[in-house]
Motif scaffolding. Sequence first.
Motif, PDB file in Angstrom:
ATOM      1  N   ARG A  52     -12.797  54.068   7.317  1.00 39.59           N
ATOM      2  CA  ARG A  52     -11.840  53.257   8.075  1.00 39.59           C
ATOM      3  C   ARG A  52     -11.736  51.866   7.447  1.00 39.59           C
ATOM      4  O   ARG A  52     -12.638  51.394   6.760  1.00 39.59           O
ATOM      5  CB  ARG A  52     -12.286  53.091   9.531  1.00 39.59           C
ATOM      6  CG  ARG A  52     -12.614  54.368  10.280  1.00 39.59           C
ATOM      7  CD  ARG A  52     -11.397  55.179  10.617  1.00 39.59           C
ATOM      8  NE  ARG A  52     -11.736  56.362  11.390  1.00 39.59           N
ATOM      9  CZ  ARG A  52     -11.500  56.498  12.694  1.00 39.59           C
ATOM     10  NH1 ARG A  52     -10.920  55.541  13.366  1.00 39.59           N
ATOM     11  NH2 ARG A  52     -11.828  57.610  13.322  1.00 39.59           N
ATOM     12  N   ASP A  53     -10.629  51.195   7.734  1.00 43.77           N
ATOM     13  CA  ASP A  53     -10.483  49.791   7.367  1.00 43.77           C
ATOM     14  C   ASP A  53     -11.268  48.963   8.373  1.00 43.77           C
ATOM     15  O   ASP A  53     -11.101  49.122   9.589  1.00 43.77           O
ATOM     16  CB  ASP A  53      -9.007  49.387   7.399  1.00 43.77           C
ATOM     17  CG  ASP A  53      -8.198  50.082   6.321  1.00 43.77           C
ATOM     18  OD1 ASP A  53      -8.647  50.094   5.169  1.00 43.77           O
ATOM     19  OD2 ASP A  53      -7.131  50.627   6.631  1.00 43.77           O
ATOM     20  N   THR A  93     -14.329  46.838  13.972  1.00 40.02           N
ATOM     21  CA  THR A  93     -13.439  47.982  13.732  1.00 40.02           C
ATOM     22  C   THR A  93     -12.541  48.164  14.950  1.00 40.02           C
ATOM     23  O   THR A  93     -12.789  47.583  16.013  1.00 40.02           O
ATOM     24  CB  THR A  93     -14.242  49.267  13.470  1.00 40.02           C
ATOM     25  OG1 THR A  93     -13.341  50.336  13.166  1.00 40.02           O
ATOM     26  CG2 THR A  93     -15.073  49.651  14.679  1.00 40.02           C
ATOM     27  N   ASP A  94     -11.502  48.979  14.794  1.00 37.04           N
ATOM     28  CA  ASP A  94     -10.556  49.235  15.895  1.00 37.04           C
ATOM     29  C   ASP A  94     -10.038  47.942  16.509  1.00 37.04           C
ATOM     30  O   ASP A  94     -10.027  47.756  17.733  1.00 37.04           O
ATOM     31  CB  ASP A  94     -11.210  50.092  16.984  1.00 37.04           C
ATOM     32  CG  ASP A  94     -11.492  51.501  16.492  1.00 37.04           C
ATOM     33  OD1 ASP A  94     -10.806  51.936  15.561  1.00 37.04           O
ATOM     34  OD2 ASP A  94     -12.418  52.132  17.032  1.00 37.04           O
ATOM     35  N   ARG A 122      -6.351  59.184   3.484  1.00 40.10           N
ATOM     36  CA  ARG A 122      -7.152  58.394   4.427  1.00 40.10           C
ATOM     37  C   ARG A 122      -6.329  57.924   5.614  1.00 40.10           C
ATOM     38  O   ARG A 122      -6.860  57.629   6.692  1.00 40.10           O
ATOM     39  CB  ARG A 122      -7.778  57.211   3.693  1.00 40.10           C
ATOM     40  CG  ARG A 122      -8.965  56.583   4.406  1.00 40.10           C
ATOM     41  CD  ARG A 122      -9.701  55.638   3.487  1.00 40.10           C
ATOM     42  NE  ARG A 122      -8.893  54.532   3.079  1.00 40.10           N
ATOM     43  CZ  ARG A 122      -8.697  53.426   3.795  1.00 40.10           C
ATOM     44  NH1 ARG A 122      -9.279  53.298   4.967  1.00 40.10           N
ATOM     45  NH2 ARG A 122      -7.944  52.447   3.340  1.00 40.10           N
ATOM     46  N   ARG A 136     -16.763  56.237  14.026  1.00 38.90           N
ATOM     47  CA  ARG A 136     -15.979  55.022  14.262  1.00 38.90           C
ATOM     48  C   ARG A 136     -15.584  54.267  13.001  1.00 38.90           C
ATOM     49  O   ARG A 136     -14.551  53.586  12.999  1.00 38.90           O
ATOM     50  CB  ARG A 136     -16.761  54.090  15.199  1.00 38.90           C
ATOM     51  CG  ARG A 136     -16.650  54.525  16.647  1.00 38.90           C
ATOM     52  CD  ARG A 136     -17.826  54.089  17.474  1.00 38.90           C
ATOM     53  NE  ARG A 136     -17.682  54.623  18.842  1.00 38.90           N
ATOM     54  CZ  ARG A 136     -17.949  55.872  19.183  1.00 38.90           C
ATOM     55  NH1 ARG A 136     -18.382  56.735  18.269  1.00 38.90           N
ATOM     56  NH2 ARG A 136     -17.764  56.289  20.434  1.00 38.90           N
ATOM     57  N   GLY A 169      -8.310  60.018  12.180  1.00 35.22           N
ATOM     58  CA  GLY A 169      -8.028  59.721  13.580  1.00 35.22           C
ATOM     59  C   GLY A 169      -6.741  60.344  14.087  1.00 35.22           C
ATOM     60  O   GLY A 169      -6.435  60.247  15.271  1.00 35.22           O
TER      61      GLY A 169
END
Length: 912
Positions: free
Chosen positions: A585-586, A607-608, A404, A581, A408
């Motif tokens: 993802r975390d 996120t991001d 994981r 997005r 990206g």
Amino acid sequence: MTAAPPQLKWGIVKQVLSGDSIIIRGQPQGGPPPEKQINFSYVVAPKLARRPGGANTGDDNRDEPWAWEAREFLRKKLIGEDVYFTCERPQKSTRDYGVVYLGKDAATAQNITELIVAEGLVTVRRDSSHTAPELAKLIELEEAAKSAGKGKWGNSQPSDHVRNIKWTQENPRNFVEHAHGKPIKAIIEHVRDGSTIRAFLLPDFNYITLIMSGIRCPGFKLDSEGKPDPSVTVPFAEEARYFVESRLLQRDVEIVLESVNNANFVGSILFPKGNIAEALLREGFAKCVDWSMAFMKSGAEKLRAAEKQAKEKRLRLWKDYQSNVQSFTGKEKDFYGTVVEVYNGDAVSVKSSSGATKKVFLASIRPPREAARVAGEDGKVPPRTKTRPLYEIPWMFEAREHLRKLIGKKVHCVLDYISPARDNFPEKYCYTVTMGKTNIAEQLVQEGLATVVRYRQDDDQRSSQYDALLGAEAQASKTGKGVHGKKEKTAHRITDLTVEHSRIKHQYLPSWLRALKTDGIVEFVASGSRFRILIPKDSCLVTFLLAGISCPRSARPAANGVNAQEGEAYGDDALNFTRERILQRDVSVHMEGTDKAGTSVIGWLWTDGNVNLSVALVEEGLATVHFTAEKSEYYRALKTAEDSAKAKRKNIWSTYVEETEVEKERADGETEEKDEEKTTERKVNHEKVVVTEVTSELHFFVQHAEQGTKLETLMAKLRQDFTASPPIVGVYTPKRGDLCAAKFTEDDEWYRARVERVTKTNVSVSYIDYGNKEVLPTSRLAMLPPAFTTDKPYATEFALALILLPPDDEDKSEAYKTFVKDVSNRTLLLNVEYKANSLAHATLQDPTTKVDLGKALISDGFVLCEKRREGKLSKLVEEYKEAEAAARKGHNGIWEYGDITEDDAKEFGAGR
């Protein structure tokens, strides 16, 4: 030197058995050449030790003094050399005796018996029945050796010339570890078959059996006594052994010990004339074997290449070889892309630059697997009970988490093979995937989070880095990492709240509501606003709905007897937007409650770093603001995002029409009539501006939108001048009020500025074209060329009309932050309302929504209304006061705990 007699036989010395006995290999005759053991006439050498075992149970497992020196004297002189010899078998003897001459010319060859006698390493037989002149010569040489104290006739202790041989190693694995992979000098003593030898490791005389790393030659069929059975012929076994014997037997070599197989050592032989393992493979006498190749420190790729040559030529063992290697060309063979999704430890989804997404399997590895199910007392194997392999199969989750990290990231994919479809599974495209110089599959195997697939020996359809994978697995196994650990790892116990809905409200929701933010991993995206999230802290899975928005429904495939459903317009676009997005993802979430059924939680997701996904969807025109967002602290951001999407006609707003042309004409006509009737009323002359700077007092600097290009041209010319003629540091002395050039810290570019204050070390400047201020060292200032002093400042300062800041510092800070968000990166309409203290006060309006930003700040309870008395402002003041009254009544912002104003406080308009 003694001349050799005529009628000699020729041969090559294969092996030295002792100081008085050798084996000579003759001329090949269509197969392995004949061999003959020759015992030297008239002499006796000390006996060498014999390896214990079988019939050797006496004391002959130790050398007689000087036996090893005698053997070594002959080995170094004779092995692999051309010799001539005489041969006769005396009556009542089973042995051949003779004289051996060293040299390629029989007439000038050296008598080996005489040489070894002269060195004092053997004893001459003084038999009275022999009167040959050769014997007399040997006796004479022996006496001379005795007189000179040579060899065994010297004064040294006999015990000093007996080897301490270690015939067995008690702990072979420890022996290998202590060797540290360094080359050890050795002498090859016996060739059992083409890939198995016995050797003495020097200088400690450790006797070992060594299997060559990475290869396997045909072996011999053994009889009941463990000896080769002559009645059974194994193709190419004898030829392979001869190939090795002729090159290595009793030669000085170096051995690198790499592993242990039962009681035998596994390692590589370093030979000055080349790698014997490569040569065996190249000639088709051997095949590569994966299990031992995994232990090799280096050279595995050369072995593969040598084997490939033999396969292509179909030599010996490969005479019937048929290749199954697939050939690939084009972009599918080799491409770069970005990882967008990972699967359970052995595959990733990669999006190429063209936008196409491909599922890429990691070649030649297998993810952690479920333990074998044991049959019960009834002999039946129980059915599978695991419903979530990712969490329930040990190490599967860790393998997925390791992969994981790639999401990206850009990777390079090289296709190795295509695994055909079988057992209802589609074909798999198997790649070697690298990020930079890191092989992702190798890294997984090295951490014990995957194992290497084992193939048939003739199956070349495997990873191009297969040997590196084997080496990584051997290392992981040695250190007990991951699946190779001795302790059984328990499964991850995950509470599935997508099924156990009743536990959400009572057990988990209270703590989630108290937390400002909770960390999670998005495991599945069902639509643009609905996902399944893993909360690691609480070890639970929960269905999550985005708050504050309405998102179009995406298409749904048929499942569990339910027919497929078509999606709403832009529903699939919203789904893809969200997947790209947040999938796997975390993220951070803030829970605000549950849906009516209590099956899902509703909240906000970031996120991001700090991107609010609800706002991002609305801004992209893939969702609309829901009325429930009005009480949320993110409502203003959502409305601003929606207004922006409408103005840009994005996605669901692509057909949006704000108002008809007739309505516009009517509004314009009414405005003109009122202006004629009441000239003393407020004048509205909107100018398009861009806010470049905001101060804590809610003063703001603007640039006129139409002057943007002119300013950019001016800045470009200024920087060109400084690039062509860089200013000299220290020449310019700044003075207060000077117009100068200043180098802005953030982008390191030159701008026009005015000096506001000068200290000993620094200078305070304001950038006249943008309004921002900065403190700089004098080294970042320069004199402004005259050509750039004529243009007026492009930034003009204003104050927000009819606005007063609240008294509390925290409330002031919130008002400032909100105003900055409202005006950033937008073109606005400015109207000057009045001047106070030589500063123009103006209103700002959104050109698309017609929202007055000052009035909006009052409505949301961030600021107060200033009660001015000018007649032309009466209507505007009245609107602002109504907005303030509504905010007070709704307990918005600063009014949350009641009225904060005091009757006698002039700063809040008292007495006006």
